[in-house]
Design a protein around this motif. Sequence first.
Motif, PDB file in Angstrom:
ATOM      1  N   UNK A 269      42.802  -0.816 -20.679  1.00 24.34           N
ATOM      2  CA  UNK A 269      44.101  -1.414 -20.996  1.00 24.34           C
ATOM      3  C   UNK A 269      45.198  -0.363 -21.144  1.00 24.34           C
ATOM      4  N   UNK A 270      45.287   0.529 -20.187  1.00 24.00           N
ATOM      5  CA  UNK A 270      46.394   1.477 -20.157  1.00 24.00           C
ATOM      6  C   UNK A 270      47.701   0.698 -20.070  1.00 24.00           C
ATOM      7  N   UNK A 271      48.667   0.954 -20.958  1.00 21.54           N
ATOM      8  CA  UNK A 271      49.926   0.181 -20.946  1.00 21.54           C
ATOM      9  C   UNK A 271      50.650   0.180 -19.611  1.00 21.54           C
ATOM     10  N   UNK A 272      50.450   1.219 -18.797  1.00 23.40           N
ATOM     11  CA  UNK A 272      51.139   1.291 -17.510  1.00 23.40           C
ATOM     12  C   UNK A 272      50.417   0.509 -16.414  1.00 23.40           C
ATOM     13  N   UNK A 273      49.241   0.018 -16.695  1.00 25.45           N
ATOM     14  CA  UNK A 273      48.430  -0.656 -15.679  1.00 25.45           C
ATOM     15  C   UNK A 273      48.940  -2.071 -15.426  1.00 25.45           C
TER      16      UNK A 273
ATOM     17  N   UNK B 292      45.691  -9.118  -7.618  1.00 28.22           N
ATOM     18  CA  UNK B 292      46.503  -8.042  -8.202  1.00 28.22           C
ATOM     19  C   UNK B 292      47.407  -7.390  -7.159  1.00 28.22           C
ATOM     20  N   UNK B 293      48.628  -7.054  -7.578  1.00 24.54           N
ATOM     21  CA  UNK B 293      49.605  -6.433  -6.679  1.00 24.54           C
ATOM     22  C   UNK B 293      50.391  -5.374  -7.445  1.00 24.54           C
ATOM     23  N   UNK B 294      50.976  -4.458  -6.690  1.00 22.52           N
ATOM     24  CA  UNK B 294      51.745  -3.382  -7.317  1.00 22.52           C
ATOM     25  C   UNK B 294      52.978  -3.906  -8.031  1.00 22.52           C
ATOM     26  N   UNK B 295      53.417  -5.108  -7.675  1.00 20.21           N
ATOM     27  CA  UNK B 295      54.600  -5.691  -8.302  1.00 20.21           C
ATOM     28  C   UNK B 295      54.287  -6.424  -9.610  1.00 20.21           C
ATOM     29  N   UNK B 296      53.012  -6.520  -9.992  1.00 18.39           N
ATOM     30  CA  UNK B 296      52.656  -7.212 -11.233  1.00 18.39           C
ATOM     31  C   UNK B 296      53.283  -6.515 -12.435  1.00 18.39           C
ATOM     32  N   UNK B 297      53.674  -7.276 -13.454  1.00 16.92           N
ATOM     33  CA  UNK B 297      54.170  -6.645 -14.686  1.00 16.92           C
ATOM     34  C   UNK B 297      53.092  -5.766 -15.305  1.00 16.92           C
ATOM     35  N   UNK B 298      53.502  -4.677 -15.912  1.00 16.32           N
ATOM     36  CA  UNK B 298      52.548  -3.815 -16.605  1.00 16.32           C
ATOM     37  C   UNK B 298      52.175  -4.435 -17.944  1.00 16.32           C
ATOM     38  N   UNK B 299      51.087  -3.943 -18.522  1.00 20.90           N
ATOM     39  CA  UNK B 299      50.694  -4.434 -19.843  1.00 20.90           C
ATOM     40  C   UNK B 299      51.770  -4.140 -20.890  1.00 20.90           C
TER      41      UNK B 299
END
Length: 292
Positions: free
Chosen positions: A139-143, A90-97
């Motif tokens: 599953x927060x959409x911003x995660x 996991x990385x900060x650049x991953x797409x959000x849910x």
Amino acid sequence: MRYAIRHVTRFDYAQPVGFARCNLRLKPILWSGQVLEDYDLSIEPGGRTSPARAEAGLANVTRLVVDRPSKALTITSRATVSVDRLIPVPASSDPSLAEIALAARESRDAGAASPAAYLFPSPRIPLDPAIGEWCAAELDPARGCLEAAIALAQRIQHEFSFDPTATLVDTPPREAFDRRGGVCQDFAQIMITGLRAAGLPAAYASGYLRTLPPPGQERLVGADATHAWVLLWCGASLGWVGVDPTNGIWMAEDHVVIAIGRDYADIAPIDGVVLGSGAQDMHVSVDVEPLG
């Protein structure tokens, strides 16, 4: 890692069966991170085989017809598979849910691997508000998609008990959820229910786990049998990413994919029609041997 896989299914019938027509989904598919080097299928006492088209999902389907009386049928599948698959990080650049859900809804891909094909309820995985609400905590959409996927898988692993006596192959996800127990198929279906409830494309993966763990590691649950886990589509850049809620781990070199579908019904290893009378017994044995 290279594996020699042997999957044997034996049917014993109380009375001779005069005719059987089966769909076999035993040959591993071509999928990211794995290569099928060799494959052999044998039938005892014999039968006619021919390739068939997968009606849904991604699978190599063989049609088997047995048209002479028999009190037993043994199907042996042997494969040599090479797996070279990295563990996701996991990385900060991953797409959000939220970004994944939007991209899946806007997809115009009509192929069997399209994310749009795995957004909606399927025959064995209906929508369920209680499961959806329970999974929504992770599953927060911003995660980020990878962070959320492994968090949900590990929550299922920690809060559910692996119990082969708790469920049957056709047990609905809600029943396993209420019992907080079951097997790999149940845990995969519960996770898929939650992901789809959040508008995320989630697929059911069937395959194998390595039999022998690396030195110093515990043996994984589900080895020596067909295993089930989850694929989450994580956008165009990451594609389909596998996560195993039974063991709380990513799909990596320990996993060999046989087939991918909306649920178990799409990709059952063997299904079909048998004409006969009396009871039948089925015995399955699986061996996944690391090579070199």
